[in-house]
Each structure stands twice: as structure tokens, then as C-alpha cells.
Design a protein around this motif. Structure first.
Motif, short mmCIF file in Angstrom:
data_model
loop_
_atom_site.label_atom_id
_atom_site.label_comp_id
_atom_site.label_asym_id
_atom_site.label_seq_id
_atom_site.Cartn_x
_atom_site.Cartn_y
_atom_site.Cartn_z
N GLU A 215 0.83 -1.21 -0.03
CA GLU A 215 -0.19 0.00 0.02
C GLU A 215 0.78 1.19 -0.17
O GLU A 215 1.67 1.51 1.12
CB GLU A 215 -0.96 -0.03 1.15
CG GLU A 215 -1.93 -1.12 1.20
CD GLU A 215 -2.71 -1.06 2.24
OE1 GLU A 215 -3.63 -0.18 2.65
OE2 GLU A 215 -2.79 -1.69 3.16
N GLN A 216 0.93 2.05 -1.09
CA GLN A 216 1.44 3.28 -1.26
C GLN A 216 0.62 4.38 -1.76
O GLN A 216 -0.25 4.16 -2.41
CB GLN A 216 2.78 2.93 -2.24
CG GLN A 216 3.71 1.82 -1.79
CD GLN A 216 4.97 1.70 -2.35
OE1 GLN A 216 5.44 2.78 -3.18
NE2 GLN A 216 5.76 0.77 -2.32
N GLY A 217 1.27 5.57 -1.67
CA GLY A 217 0.28 6.61 -1.99
C GLY A 217 1.43 7.84 -1.85
O GLY A 217 2.54 7.95 -1.84
N GLY A 218 0.61 9.06 -2.13
CA GLY A 218 1.48 10.36 -1.90
C GLY A 218 0.56 11.27 -1.36
O GLY A 218 -0.51 11.26 -0.98
N VAL A 219 1.42 12.59 -0.89
CA VAL A 219 0.84 13.55 -0.30
C VAL A 219 0.73 14.96 -1.31
O VAL A 219 1.80 15.04 -1.92
CB VAL A 219 1.61 14.12 1.02
CG1 VAL A 219 1.15 15.57 1.26
CG2 VAL A 219 1.54 13.16 2.17
N ILE A 220 -0.18 15.48 -1.55
CA ILE A 220 -0.53 16.59 -2.26
C ILE A 220 -0.44 17.97 -1.78
O ILE A 220 -1.44 18.13 -0.90
CB ILE A 220 -1.36 16.52 -3.29
CG1 ILE A 220 -1.57 15.23 -4.17
CG2 ILE A 220 -1.73 17.64 -4.25
CD1 ILE A 220 -0.47 14.67 -4.87
N ALA A 221 0.68 18.60 -1.64
CA ALA A 221 0.59 19.78 -0.84
C ALA A 221 -0.47 20.98 -1.33
O ALA A 221 -0.93 21.12 -2.52
CB ALA A 221 2.01 20.68 -1.17
N SER A 222 -0.79 21.69 -0.11
CA SER A 222 -1.58 22.63 -0.58
C SER A 222 -1.52 23.69 -1.68
O SER A 222 -0.12 24.07 -1.72
CB SER A 222 -2.04 23.56 0.83
OG SER A 222 -3.15 24.73 0.41
N GLY A 223 -2.30 23.96 -2.61
CA GLY A 223 -1.94 24.83 -3.81
C GLY A 223 -1.26 24.56 -5.06
O GLY A 223 -1.07 25.03 -6.16
N THR A 224 -0.89 22.97 -4.84
CA THR A 224 -0.47 22.33 -6.09
C THR A 224 -1.40 22.13 -7.22
O THR A 224 -2.37 21.92 -7.08
CB THR A 224 0.03 20.83 -5.49
OG1 THR A 224 1.00 21.00 -4.69
CG2 THR A 224 0.70 20.25 -6.73
N ALA A 225 -1.06 22.80 -8.56
CA ALA A 225 -1.61 22.73 -9.38
C ALA A 225 -1.45 21.47 -10.53
O ALA A 225 -0.31 21.18 -10.36
CB ALA A 225 -1.56 24.09 -10.32
N ASN A 226 -2.28 21.14 -11.50
CA ASN A 226 -1.89 20.22 -12.63
C ASN A 226 -1.46 18.86 -11.97
O ASN A 226 -0.55 18.21 -12.70
CB ASN A 226 -0.82 21.02 -13.50
CG ASN A 226 -1.31 22.34 -13.97
OD1 ASN A 226 -2.58 22.40 -14.26
ND2 ASN A 226 -0.39 23.25 -14.27
N VAL A 227 -2.01 18.15 -11.16
CA VAL A 227 -1.72 17.07 -10.53
C VAL A 227 -2.42 16.06 -11.46
O VAL A 227 -3.65 16.06 -11.54
CB VAL A 227 -2.16 16.74 -9.03
CG1 VAL A 227 -1.63 15.41 -8.76
CG2 VAL A 227 -1.54 17.92 -8.17
N ARG A 228 -1.78 14.90 -11.96
CA ARG A 228 -2.30 13.74 -12.75
C ARG A 228 -2.32 12.86 -11.74
O ARG A 228 -1.47 12.03 -11.50
CB ARG A 228 -1.30 13.65 -13.85
CG ARG A 228 -1.30 14.86 -15.08
CD ARG A 228 -0.32 14.52 -16.07
NE ARG A 228 1.00 14.66 -15.63
CZ ARG A 228 1.59 15.98 -15.85
NH1 ARG A 228 0.75 16.83 -15.83
NH2 ARG A 228 2.91 16.04 -15.30
#
Length: 245
Positions: free
Chosen positions: A57-70
Motif C-alpha cells: 500500500e503506497q500513495g502520496g501527499v499533495i501539498a496545498s496549492g499544487t496545480a496540474n496534478v495527474r
């Protein structure tokens, strides 16, 4: 007698010079090896992720304000979940949060919310931001609270006791809204200062690039194994996280 002494001195000087050069050569070799290792480590960490056999089980953190995440790319990389960072209560409203939440769900990822604790602020405005941004009845992962900054740089002095009291209030408020226990994402500096892992019984999320963390003194649930993963999923690095079996 004086001639013999001068001869010995002349013979000793080349030997001392050779020893000095030898030490300098060894030192230069060690410095070069350290530079090469640091460069290799930096390059390797750009794309390094823990073995999926050890951490399925793996994943990520998307920081606040990050744009254009696929988010579809995160899933293709082996990610099964993402935590969306909410940012501090004092920060400007994150207008892209709802869009990222919707996009992550469409990609088939499990989604959790990560609130960044502000030791300089009271619990009420922090929990108000959380409850305002996070729908109450969503099918989300347990909420997480990031504990990294200490109160040393607050505009007004804040005691450790006050920080810990406000944190406990915030935990209770977020858990009441979410209907489930929070996960505490604790940095080594924050843990050294407050010893939260030893005093608050919640699942732990620890941080350390590449090497498994042990600074909490008890088992962890989540591990930020690479805080600067470079991938096609986003223009900015992503914090890569794995789950303990």
C-alpha cells in the motif's frame, strides 16, 4: 656531531613531507567519495520508492496549492491513496482544493485530508478551516494532523504546555467532525520537543528519507519514505508514503 644532526634533519624532512602528502591524499579521497555518494543519493532519491513487495500500500501527499496534478499517473505508479494537504488556518483559501479532491476520487484513489498544525494559533480557527473544507460524510481515509513546526518562531511566546493543550483540543474537534480517530504525522524535531508519540495514543505517521524511522519509540502506521519524489504525476515533487503491513 653537528654534521650528523643536520643530515638526520634533512632526511626527516622528506619523510614528514611524504606523510603530510599522504594524509592530504587520503582526506581528499574521502571528501571526493562523500561528494560522489551525496550526488548519487540525490539523483537516486529523485525516483526512489520502497519495494511494493514489502509495502503493497503506497500513495502520496499533495501539498496545498499544487496545480496540474495527474492523479491517474499516481495510480499508474502504484499509488492507492493520496492525502490532500489543507494548509494552515492563517493561509489564503485554497481555491483548487475541491477540484483536486474530485480529480483524485475520479482516478480511483482513496483520499484523506492532512491538516497542518499551527502551534502559534488556537485550536478553534484551525478546526473551523478543517470543517469548512472537508465534507462531513465523505468516504475518506482517517484525517491526519501534520506536526512539524514548534512554537519557537511564534510572534508571541507560546509555552509547550499551551501548544500541547491546543493540539489535544484540535484532535478532539477534528475527530468529532470526521467520526474517526486522527493519524498524527510527527516530525523528529516536534517529537523531540513534545514527546507526543509517547503521550497521545493515536496511529503514527513518521518521516525519514529512504531509511525506516524509529524516533517515536513505538510502531508507526504510515512512513513518508521520500519527501521529494520526481515523477510525471506533477510539476512539483510529491511526498511518497507507504503503509506498514
Amino acid at each position: 656531531m653537528a654534521t650528523k644532526t643536520r643530515s638526520k634533519n634533512r632526511a626527516a624532512k622528506p619523510r614528514a613531507t611524504r606523510r603530510k602528502r599522504g594524509r592530504l591524499y587520503i582526506l581528499a579521497t574521502l571528501v571526493l567519495a562523500c561528494i560522489v555518494y551525496a550526488a548519487w543519493f540525490w539523483w537516486d532519491m529523485r525516483s526512489w520508492r520502497p519495494d511494493e513487495a514489502a509495502y503493497p500500500e503506497q500513495g502520496g501527499v499533495i501539498a496545498s496549492g499544487t496545480a496540474n496534478v495527474r492523479f491517474e499517473t499516481i495510480k499508474a505508479l502504484g499509488g492507492q491513496f493520496v492525502y490532500l494537504e489543507l494548509g494552515r488556518a492563517s493561509a489564503a483559501p485554497d481555491k483548487g482544493f475541491a477540484k483536486r479532491l474530485s480529480a483524485a476520487q475520479r482516478a480511483g484513489l482513496q483520499v484523506g485530508m492532512l491538516h497542518v498544525f499551527d502551534p502559534c494559533s488556537r485550536a478553534d480557527p484551525q478546526s473551523a478551516r478543517f470543517t469548512r473544507m472537508v465534507p462531513r460524510n465523505g468516504n475518506y481515509l482517517p484525517p491526519a494532523i501534520a506536526l512539524s513546526s514548534t512554537a519557537e518562531n511564534c510572534p508571541e511566546p507560546v509555552s509547550d504546555a499551551a501548544v500541547e493543550s491546543e493540539l489535544m483540543t484540535l484532535i478532539n474537534q477534528i475527530e468529532l467532525h470526521a467520526g474517526r480517530p486522527v493519524v498524527l504525522k510527527i516530525s523528529s524535531d516536534f517529537e523531540e520537543r513534545h514527546g507526543i508519540a509517547r503521550t497521545i495514543e493515536r496511529d503514527l505517521w513518521l518521516e525519514r528519507d529512504r531509511a525506516k524511522p524509529s524516533y517515536a519509540g513505538r510502531p508507526w502506521l504510515l512512513w513518508s519514505a521520500n519527501k521529494q519524489l520526481i515523477s510525471e504525476a506533477a510539476e512539483e515533487p510529491i511526498e511518497w508514503v507507504v503503509v506498514q503491513k
